[in-house]
Design a protein around this motif. Structure first.
Motif, PDB file in Angstrom:
ATOM      1  N   VAL A 143     -51.693 -46.236   3.189  1.00 40.08           N
ATOM      2  CA  VAL A 143     -50.535 -46.616   4.003  1.00 40.08           C
ATOM      3  C   VAL A 143     -50.889 -46.321   5.456  1.00 40.08           C
ATOM      4  O   VAL A 143     -51.089 -45.164   5.837  1.00 40.08           O
ATOM      5  CB  VAL A 143     -49.268 -45.851   3.576  1.00 40.08           C
ATOM      6  CG1 VAL A 143     -48.112 -46.156   4.531  1.00 40.08           C
ATOM      7  CG2 VAL A 143     -48.889 -46.232   2.149  1.00 40.08           C
ATOM      8  N   VAL A 160     -46.695 -51.216  -3.422  1.00 39.12           N
ATOM      9  CA  VAL A 160     -46.841 -51.617  -2.018  1.00 39.12           C
ATOM     10  C   VAL A 160     -45.743 -52.595  -1.582  1.00 39.12           C
ATOM     11  O   VAL A 160     -45.101 -52.387  -0.541  1.00 39.12           O
ATOM     12  CB  VAL A 160     -48.250 -52.192  -1.767  1.00 39.12           C
ATOM     13  CG1 VAL A 160     -48.322 -52.892  -0.413  1.00 39.12           C
ATOM     14  CG2 VAL A 160     -49.292 -51.074  -1.847  1.00 39.12           C
ATOM     15  N   ALA A 167     -50.970 -54.422   3.165  1.00 34.92           N
ATOM     16  CA  ALA A 167     -52.045 -54.393   2.178  1.00 34.92           C
ATOM     17  C   ALA A 167     -53.180 -55.281   2.676  1.00 34.92           C
ATOM     18  O   ALA A 167     -52.946 -56.323   3.296  1.00 34.92           O
ATOM     19  CB  ALA A 167     -51.555 -54.876   0.820  1.00 34.92           C
TER      20      ALA A 167
END
Length: 326
Positions: A143, A160, A167
């Motif tokens: 992250v 996610v 991503a």
């Protein structure tokens, strides 16, 4: 350039490579060699893939900002999913009001990357067990606020889009040139756990998510060996060519993806039997894995197979960068 075969028209190319046990890769080859010696007319089919990857972007305003670290905006959370997170006040906190807008924050008492990772994963595991998160992979993504910035915590891949964090992915266009014609690898995804999200869809020779602690090139090498049985000295020749970005909203999930695109010319004996890629993508939106289709469209642009005389040529090219490309 690699050696070219003395080949007559209609003679098939070699099949997909096998491992030492004689088993073929799970990425199944399909169809006949793809020829690009024709003019592609009409861009509508390509637009369909772009729109599919960037669907419902107007709903971004409905999402709550997700804050981590020292006030860093790292994601977006749907209000319905945020209600689930309210059950865990020691991990997630809420601030703001209806007038100014609410925010979801990772509890400031969680300071280290390790503590944040463990705490968030514990919550996500509970929600997954309750059937509120699907397709758990046991694969962690960093992250971050942008690629290469310090990781605030690690997040299971399946989670996610629920937290709307960025991503990153790596895709490889594997191609070969025979007698002056270009041929592109096309595979069909299997129906195993590895390909559970898009079973039966057309895909690249090598593609996958960008995990923690690997560079994009290292990731290409990893997938090339694992999924295509490609020698490392061949995969090392892969060239980074472009990044593509998109943002897709689906129910309570927001995908904010960036793809690192690589090209690699492979020897003729690696050429699989594939379909006419440009025709497939242009005429059938649902048959191709969505983000892989964008990478192929970019490939067609860079190699001159999409005609610049077509109306909308520039607009389509620019549409491949609709997400936050950082």
């Amino acid at each position: 350039m690699f050696p070219r075969p003395n080949r007559k028209p209609g003679v098939p190319y070699s099949d997909f490579p096998v491992d030492e046990m004689g088993n073929k890769s799970e990425m199944i080859t399909h169809g006949t060699p793809s020829r690009y010696s024709f003019v592609i007319e009409g861009l509508d089919g390509y637009w369909a893939h772009v729109e599919r990857c960037n669907s419902n972007r107007d709903k971004r305003k409905d999402y709550l900002p997700f804050i981590a670290g020292q006030g860093l905006h790292v994601g977006f959370i749907h209000p319905k999913f945020a209600e689930e997170l309210k059950r865990f006040p020691g991990i997630f906190t809420f601030s703001g009001d209806k007038a100014k807008g609410q925010m979801v924050q990772l509890n400031r008492t969680l300071i280290t990357e390790k503590d944040c990772t463990a705490s968030v994963e514990g919550v996500m595991q509970i929600l997954a067990n309750e059937g509120k998160i699907h397709s758990w992979r046991n694969e962690k993504y960093p992250v971050v606020t942008s690629f290469g910035s310090p990781s605030l915590f690690w997040l299971e891949r399946a989670c996610v889009p629920y937290l709307g964090t960025k991503a990153y992915h790596t895709h490889l266009n594997g191609y070969t040139i025979v007698d002056g014609e270009m041929f592109l690898w096309v595979s069909i995804r299997g129906d195993s756990k590895m390909h559970q999200d898009f079973p039966g869809k057309y895909d690249h020779l090598v593609a996958g998510g960008q995990p923690v602690n690997l560079t994009p090139k290292e990731n290409i090498l990893r997938y090339a060996q694992a999924r295509a049985n490609m020698p490392s000295d061949m995969a090392e020749k892969a060239i980074p060519v472009r990044t593509i970005s998109y943002e897709q909203i689906d129910d309570q999930k927001m995908k904010r993806d960036v793809i690192f695109c690589y090209d690699l010319e492979v020897p003729y004996f690696w050429q699989p039997k594939n379909n006419e890629v440009a025709k497939i993508i242009r005429s059938s939106t649902g048959s191709y894995k969505a983000n892989s289709a964008l990478v192929v469209i970019d490939f067609l642009y860079r190699h001159g197979f999409i005609n610049p005389n077509e109306h909308g040529y520039l607009e389509l090219q620019q549409s491949l960068q609709q997400g936050e490309n950082e």
